[in-house]
Design a protein around this motif. Sequence first.
Motif, PDB file in Angstrom:
ATOM      1  N   ALA A  31      19.530  15.704   1.237  1.00  0.00           N
ATOM      2  CA  ALA A  31      20.679  16.601   1.053  1.00  0.00           C
ATOM      3  C   ALA A  31      20.581  17.810   1.982  1.00  0.00           C
ATOM      4  O   ALA A  31      21.579  18.237   2.568  1.00  0.00           O
ATOM      5  CB  ALA A  31      20.773  17.054  -0.399  1.00  0.00           C
ATOM      6  N   CYS A  32      19.389  18.321   2.127  1.00  0.00           N
ATOM      7  CA  CYS A  32      19.167  19.487   2.996  1.00  0.00           C
ATOM      8  C   CYS A  32      19.462  19.134   4.459  1.00  0.00           C
ATOM      9  O   CYS A  32      20.186  19.855   5.151  1.00  0.00           O
ATOM     10  CB  CYS A  32      17.729  19.963   2.833  1.00  0.00           C
ATOM     11  N   LEU A  33      18.913  18.004   4.923  1.00  0.00           N
ATOM     12  CA  LEU A  33      19.157  17.587   6.300  1.00  0.00           C
ATOM     13  C   LEU A  33      20.626  17.258   6.535  1.00  0.00           C
ATOM     14  O   LEU A  33      21.198  17.621   7.564  1.00  0.00           O
ATOM     15  CB  LEU A  33      18.285  16.381   6.647  1.00  0.00           C
ATOM     16  N   GLN A  34      21.248  16.584   5.580  1.00  0.00           N
ATOM     17  CA  GLN A  34      22.662  16.228   5.711  1.00  0.00           C
ATOM     18  C   GLN A  34      23.524  17.487   5.820  1.00  0.00           C
ATOM     19  O   GLN A  34      24.388  17.590   6.693  1.00  0.00           O
ATOM     20  CB  GLN A  34      23.110  15.381   4.531  1.00  0.00           C
ATOM     21  N   ALA A  35      23.290  18.449   4.944  1.00  0.00           N
ATOM     22  CA  ALA A  35      24.074  19.686   4.970  1.00  0.00           C
ATOM     23  C   ALA A  35      23.850  20.454   6.273  1.00  0.00           C
ATOM     24  O   ALA A  35      24.802  21.008   6.852  1.00  0.00           O
ATOM     25  CB  ALA A  35      23.709  20.557   3.769  1.00  0.00           C
ATOM     26  N   THR A  36      22.620  20.472   6.749  1.00  0.00           N
ATOM     27  CA  THR A  36      22.311  21.169   7.995  1.00  0.00           C
ATOM     28  C   THR A  36      23.011  20.516   9.178  1.00  0.00           C
ATOM     29  O   THR A  36      23.646  21.199   9.993  1.00  0.00           O
ATOM     30  CB  THR A  36      20.790  21.200   8.229  1.00  0.00           C
ATOM     31  N   LEU A  37      22.929  19.187   9.266  1.00  0.00           N
ATOM     32  CA  LEU A  37      23.568  18.488  10.377  1.00  0.00           C
ATOM     33  C   LEU A  37      25.089  18.601  10.310  1.00  0.00           C
ATOM     34  O   LEU A  37      25.755  18.754  11.339  1.00  0.00           O
ATOM     35  CB  LEU A  37      23.132  17.025  10.397  1.00  0.00           C
ATOM     36  N   HIS A  77      28.706  25.627  13.161  1.00  0.00           N
ATOM     37  CA  HIS A  77      28.093  26.763  12.471  1.00  0.00           C
ATOM     38  C   HIS A  77      27.614  27.756  13.532  1.00  0.00           C
ATOM     39  O   HIS A  77      26.975  27.354  14.509  1.00  0.00           O
ATOM     40  CB  HIS A  77      26.907  26.282  11.618  1.00  0.00           C
ATOM     41  N   PRO A  78      27.909  29.038  13.376  1.00  0.00           N
ATOM     42  CA  PRO A  78      27.530  30.022  14.405  1.00  0.00           C
ATOM     43  C   PRO A  78      26.013  30.126  14.591  1.00  0.00           C
ATOM     44  O   PRO A  78      25.267  30.205  13.615  1.00  0.00           O
ATOM     45  CB  PRO A  78      28.077  31.344  13.878  1.00  0.00           C
TER      46      PRO A  78
END
Length: 59
Positions: free
Chosen positions: A29-35, A42-43
């Motif tokens: 979930a963390c990697l998915q949200a980051t990517l 994302h700035p």
Amino acid sequence: MRFGRSTKAWDRIASLIATAKTNGAEPFACLQATLEAIAADHPASRLDELLPWNFQPSS
């Protein structure tokens, strides 16, 4: 070295997974949200929001 780049890439991914786990976040979930955030432009000035210890799962 033939596998130099792929080894470095895997090291980075493994580090992100371990850091997510250490901070109580579900790694996928963390990697998915980051990517997804990166893909959505994302700035760069707010990069710290994407770090695993700042991850907030969506409800």
